[in-house]
Design a protein around this motif. Structure first.
Motif, mmCIF file in Angstrom:
data_model
loop_
_atom_site.group_PDB
_atom_site.id
_atom_site.type_symbol
_atom_site.label_atom_id
_atom_site.label_comp_id
_atom_site.label_asym_id
_atom_site.label_seq_id
_atom_site.Cartn_x
_atom_site.Cartn_y
_atom_site.Cartn_z
ATOM 1 N N ILE A 13 48.434 37.111 37.828
ATOM 2 C CA ILE A 13 47.402 36.087 38.131
ATOM 3 C C ILE A 13 46.035 36.046 37.592
ATOM 4 C CG2 ILE A 13 45.714 35.420 40.014
ATOM 5 C CD1 ILE A 13 47.865 35.749 42.151
ATOM 6 N N PRO A 14 45.420 35.017 36.782
ATOM 7 C CA PRO A 14 44.527 35.043 36.028
ATOM 8 C C PRO A 14 43.160 35.598 36.761
ATOM 9 C CG PRO A 14 45.308 32.977 36.175
ATOM 10 C CD PRO A 14 46.188 33.714 37.057
ATOM 11 N N SER A 15 42.661 36.350 35.985
ATOM 12 C CA SER A 15 41.586 37.265 36.444
ATOM 13 C C SER A 15 40.445 36.480 37.093
ATOM 14 C CB SER A 15 41.008 38.343 35.767
ATOM 15 O OG SER A 15 40.405 37.678 34.633
ATOM 16 N N VAL A 16 40.197 35.303 36.838
ATOM 17 C CA VAL A 16 39.097 34.300 37.045
ATOM 18 C C VAL A 16 39.177 33.971 38.609
ATOM 19 C CG1 VAL A 16 40.099 32.146 36.276
ATOM 20 C CG2 VAL A 16 37.497 32.531 36.535
ATOM 21 N N VAL A 17 40.707 33.780 38.893
ATOM 22 C CA VAL A 17 41.123 33.389 40.286
ATOM 23 C C VAL A 17 40.514 34.544 41.152
ATOM 24 C CG1 VAL A 17 42.951 33.043 41.956
ATOM 25 C CG2 VAL A 17 43.055 32.187 39.478
ATOM 26 N N TYR A 18 40.698 35.907 40.730
ATOM 27 C CA TYR A 18 40.461 36.980 41.827
ATOM 28 C C TYR A 18 38.897 37.014 41.822
ATOM 29 C CZ TYR A 18 44.853 39.282 41.518
ATOM 30 O OH TYR A 18 46.284 39.795 41.506
ATOM 31 N N GLY A 19 38.152 36.503 40.765
ATOM 32 C CA GLY A 19 36.781 36.563 40.823
ATOM 33 C C GLY A 19 36.325 35.469 41.960
ATOM 34 N N PHE A 20 36.812 34.257 41.914
ATOM 35 C CA PHE A 20 36.801 33.163 43.104
ATOM 36 C C PHE A 20 36.862 33.813 44.340
ATOM 37 C CE2 PHE A 20 37.045 29.530 40.047
ATOM 38 C CZ PHE A 20 36.001 28.869 40.405
ATOM 39 N N LEU A 21 38.009 34.667 44.526
ATOM 40 C CA LEU A 21 38.183 34.933 45.934
ATOM 41 C C LEU A 21 37.075 36.197 46.207
ATOM 42 C CD1 LEU A 21 41.955 36.112 45.519
ATOM 43 C CD2 LEU A 21 40.946 34.358 46.898
ATOM 44 N N GLY A 22 36.740 36.821 45.249
ATOM 45 C CA GLY A 22 35.583 37.676 45.576
ATOM 46 C C GLY A 22 34.363 37.244 45.842
ATOM 47 N N LEU A 23 34.172 35.889 44.911
ATOM 48 C CA LEU A 23 32.840 35.364 45.462
ATOM 49 C C LEU A 23 32.686 34.568 46.608
ATOM 50 C CD1 LEU A 23 30.669 34.679 43.176
ATOM 51 C CD2 LEU A 23 31.736 32.709 42.694
ATOM 52 N N THR A 24 34.003 33.886 47.097
ATOM 53 C CA THR A 24 33.766 33.146 48.202
ATOM 54 C C THR A 24 34.267 34.123 49.581
ATOM 55 O OG1 THR A 24 36.131 32.372 47.481
ATOM 56 C CG2 THR A 24 34.339 30.908 46.996
ATOM 57 N N LEU A 25 34.977 35.018 49.508
ATOM 58 C CA LEU A 25 35.442 35.777 50.780
ATOM 59 C C LEU A 25 34.876 36.929 50.700
ATOM 60 C CD1 LEU A 25 39.259 34.973 50.464
ATOM 61 C CD2 LEU A 25 37.744 33.904 52.074
ATOM 62 N N LEU A 26 34.856 37.837 49.770
ATOM 63 C CA LEU A 26 34.473 39.099 49.812
ATOM 64 C C LEU A 26 32.917 39.473 49.965
ATOM 65 C CD1 LEU A 26 35.577 42.078 49.367
ATOM 66 C CD2 LEU A 26 34.928 41.886 47.077
ATOM 67 N N ILE A 27 32.019 38.502 49.044
ATOM 68 C CA ILE A 27 30.719 38.850 48.977
ATOM 69 C C ILE A 27 29.888 38.142 50.377
ATOM 70 C CG2 ILE A 27 28.493 37.968 48.011
ATOM 71 C CD1 ILE A 27 29.960 38.930 45.291
ATOM 72 N N PRO A 28 30.519 37.060 50.800
ATOM 73 C CA PRO A 28 29.897 36.928 52.233
ATOM 74 C C PRO A 28 30.160 37.859 53.388
ATOM 75 C CG PRO A 28 31.020 34.831 51.389
ATOM 76 C CD PRO A 28 31.199 36.019 50.280
ATOM 77 N N TRP A 29 31.381 38.329 53.232
ATOM 78 C CA TRP A 29 31.906 39.505 54.077
ATOM 79 C C TRP A 29 30.861 41.068 54.081
ATOM 80 C CZ3 TRP A 29 34.809 44.084 53.451
ATOM 81 C CH2 TRP A 29 35.159 44.614 54.629
ATOM 82 N N LEU A 30 30.550 41.140 52.844
ATOM 83 C CA LEU A 30 30.053 42.121 52.622
ATOM 84 C C LEU A 30 28.721 42.000 52.895
ATOM 85 C CD1 LEU A 30 31.161 43.812 48.859
ATOM 86 C CD2 LEU A 30 31.447 44.790 51.343
ATOM 87 N N ARG A 31 27.796 40.969 52.752
ATOM 88 C CA ARG A 31 26.652 40.702 53.338
ATOM 89 C C ARG A 31 26.404 40.932 54.723
ATOM 90 N NH1 ARG A 31 26.025 35.186 49.899
ATOM 91 N NH2 ARG A 31 25.527 36.191 47.914
ATOM 92 N N THR A 32 27.345 40.435 55.427
ATOM 93 C CA THR A 32 27.356 40.637 56.819
ATOM 94 C C THR A 32 27.408 42.071 57.185
ATOM 95 O OG1 THR A 32 29.219 39.198 56.845
ATOM 96 C CG2 THR A 32 28.013 39.106 58.826
ATOM 97 N N ILE A 33 28.216 42.849 56.735
ATOM 98 C CA ILE A 33 28.571 44.325 57.116
ATOM 99 C C ILE A 33 27.682 45.236 56.501
ATOM 100 C CG2 ILE A 33 31.001 43.884 57.615
ATOM 101 C CD1 ILE A 33 31.363 45.757 55.070
ATOM 102 N N SER A 34 26.816 44.833 55.343
ATOM 103 C CA SER A 34 26.000 45.914 54.653
ATOM 104 C C SER A 34 24.484 45.424 55.261
ATOM 105 C CB SER A 34 26.147 45.771 53.362
ATOM 106 O OG SER A 34 25.721 44.720 52.795
ATOM 107 N N GLY A 35 24.078 44.189 55.464
ATOM 108 C CA GLY A 35 22.708 43.794 55.706
ATOM 109 C C GLY A 35 22.185 43.323 54.696
ATOM 110 N N HIS A 36 22.816 43.418 53.462
ATOM 111 C CA HIS A 36 21.788 42.948 52.189
ATOM 112 C C HIS A 36 21.870 41.309 52.199
ATOM 113 C CE1 HIS A 36 22.307 47.334 51.406
ATOM 114 N NE2 HIS A 36 21.681 47.102 50.217
ATOM 115 N N ASP A 37 20.646 41.054 51.464
ATOM 116 C CA ASP A 37 20.755 39.656 50.994
ATOM 117 C C ASP A 37 21.739 39.374 49.997
ATOM 118 O OD1 ASP A 37 18.664 39.561 53.046
ATOM 119 O OD2 ASP A 37 17.091 39.836 51.363
#
Lengths: 251, 320
Positions: free
Chosen positions: B145-169
């Motif tokens: 799988i092209p790495s840019v696709v993994y980047g999208f996943l990180g951007l749209t799924l992972l980061i919002p999730w990390l924001r909620t659990i860590s409390g960082h903006d």
């Protein structure tokens, strides 16, 4: 007197294949019993039934009874690891682990909770002495086991099996991959060991069975044709098929 | 009784000697052809090996030749020991990026190696065949799988999730990047380790089981040590991918040239900084040279890490 290993009406299937048919034999304590017969006759299968190594092959099904020392080893409550600890096995191909000589012998005791360097040192020395390998390797026990010759590797495997203090030793064509001198050494070794262990060996070599064993079992197509004290079986076989086999007419 | 007379068509001893004594003078004699084809084969093999080495050397020289020009305007100490990267005001400290790359790679390996090895053991030792035949192709597909696709996943799924659990903006940073990288290298490491574990001969397992070891003991004490070299190889490949990965990292790391004070602070690594800035610098500027130098450092780090892993492996593998 109760026989040490009592196999009664044993049937074994690999999926559809009927590998052992109505096998009933008795194996005496502190003696060597040899299984002979042509390839694919079920002798190795029966040997692997005794320490439940066949459990590892999917689709194996067993009927009948195998009792060792009066306990049915296929009973649900039998702890397979403890059973295998009491029944050592030596394979056709020498298979020491890719570790040092010391670590090979100490492997079993460590698995079973023996701790302390002194205790382990003692077990390693004793086991290597019992397998008549000590004098050849005592100077460098840290050597890789795979640097030993084939015959030495096989004796190391015997030492490794003895280190967990088994009562029974199973040998699955243990000398068939070795040269005549190594074979001779291992046969001599079994003479010593039979005073302390019950030995069951599978062999392709009829002379070997005649030389070392006290009882011989002859297999053909998954059935036991005949079993008797070795001298009697070779001198005066009861079944004509045994006669044909030991005189070299087939197999 | 052995017949001592040789059959009539056999050669006399002198004739036999003649047949291999020397190559006949003819130019396209069969023996000559064999001799030449053997030599040619040798030359082609050596040549191919040299070619690979040459390519590596050329890359190193190319990066270093331009990169070294950085130091006509910037001191070595500033470049390697300062964290102030502000090229518009003539500050060229690359320490942030070097540390960032090292930290990101280490964190990624720390997370991914244990998980991958467990996945590999599961695949090779415990899965029923039908599930194994399903999972292996799936993992192989994931590798591609092209790495840019993994980047999208990180951007749209992972980061919002990390924001909620860590409390960082902004949750962009080392943790987000290393999780994305872990997901990327996981299939690589676990598939190659899986192959290494499957290649361990069954006779070792038989021996362990026959000594009364259970499955856990067999895997930990016998199978994994025997598969050690293959697993190390898998780790090197995974690490090489993690060090050099650019696109997926750029998308989730935050791209800010500052030393992070937590795993959730936006920062930058060598690759992300190069790719973000290379298109906007002048060709002959110190800035440009600095980026080349960073490329060279990246190369050096990955080579050093591979050498280090190899050394570790030799040291540990004395008994095998």
């Amino acid at each position: 007197m109760q026989p040490f290993i009592d196999i009664n009406k044993l049937n074994l299937y690999y999926g559809e294949y009927h590998a052992l048919k109505d096998v009933s034999i008795e194996i005496p304590e502190r003696a060597i019993t040899a299984f002979i017969g042509p390839s694919g006759c079920g002798k190795s299968t029966l040997l692997r039934t005794l320490n439940r190594m066949n459990d590892r092959i999917p689709g194996t099904r067993i009927e009948g009874k195998v009792a060792i020392g009066g306990t049915d080893i296929y009973h649900d409550e039998v702890h397979v690891e403890s059973l295998r600890q009491k029944i050592g096995m030596v394979f056709q191909q020498p298979n020491p682990f890719p570790k040092s000589i010391y670590d090979n012998v100490a492997f079993g005791p460590k698995q079973h909770g023996v701790r302390g360097k002194k205790k382990l040192d003692e077990i390693v020395e004793q086991s290597l002495r019992s397998a008549v390998l000590w004098d050849e390797v005592k100077d460098d026990l840290k050597r890789p086991a795979l640097s030993l010759s084939g015959g030495q590797q096989q004796r190391l495997c015997i030492a490794r099996a003895l280190a967990v203090e088994p009562d029974i030793l199973l040998m699955d064509e243990a000398t068939s991959a070795l040269d005549p001198i190594s074979t001779f050494k291992i046969e001599e070794l079994t003479h010593e060991l039979k005073n302390r262990y019950t030995i069951v060996m599978v062999t392709h070599n009829m002379q070997q069975a005649a030389r070392v064993s006290q009882q011989t079992v002859f297999f053909l197509n998954g059935e036991v044709v005949e079993y008797a004290p070795t001298q009697r079986l070779f001198a005066n076989p009861a079944d004509s098929r045994t006669q044909d086999y030991i005189s070299g007419r087939f197999g | 009784m052995i017949d001592m007379n040789p059959p009539s068509d056999s050669k006399a001893p002198s004739e036999l000697g003649q047949s291999f004594a020397k190559v006949s003078g003819a130019k396209f004699d069969r023996k000559m052809r064999l001799r030449w084809s053997n030599k040619l084969f040798r030359i082609v093999c050596i040549g191919s090996a040299l070619f690979v080495c040459l390519v590596l050397l050329c890359i190193l020289v190319l990066m270093l030749r331009t990169g070294i020009l950085t130091f006509s305007n910037v001191s070595l100490a500033e470049f390697f020991f300062s964290t102030n990267w502000d090229p518009e005001n003539e500050h060229y400290g690359a320490l942030t990026f070097i540390l960032g790359t090292l930290a990101l790679t280490s964190l990624t390996m720390l997370i991914s190696i244990p998980i991958s090895v467990v996945v590999a053991v599961f695949l090779a030792e415990m899965t029923p065949p039908w599930l194994r035949n399903l999972l292996r192709p799936v993992l192989d597909l994931l590798v591609g799988i092209p790495s840019v696709v993994y980047g999208f996943l990180g951007l749209t799924l992972l980061i919002p999730w990390l924001r909620t659990i860590s409390g960082h903006d902004l949750a962009d940073g080392l943790l987000a990047a290393s999780i994305v990288l872990t997901i990327m290298v996981l299939p690589t490491i676990s598939r190659i380790s899986d192959d290494a574990i499957s290649a361990v001969p069954n006779k070792y397992r038989d021996a362990a089981y026959a000594l009364g070891a259970n499955r856990f003991q067999t895997v930990i004490r016998v199978v994994l040590p025997a598969a050690k070299n293959g697993i190390m190889y898998a780790v090197i490949l995974g690490m090489a991918r993690a060090i050099g990965e650019t696109m997926a990292v750029v998308m989730v790391i935050g791209n800010t040239a500052q030393l992070p004070n937590s795993l959730f602070t936006p920062t930058a690594v060598l690759t992300s900084n190069i790719v973000m800035q290379i298109s906007s610098v002048e060709f002959d500027s110190t800035w440009n040279y600095g980026l080349y130098m960073m490329g060279f450092i990246l190369l050096a780090i990955s080579l050093l890490m591979i050498v280090a892993v190899r050394m570790l492996q030799k040291k540990g593998g004395r008994n095998s």
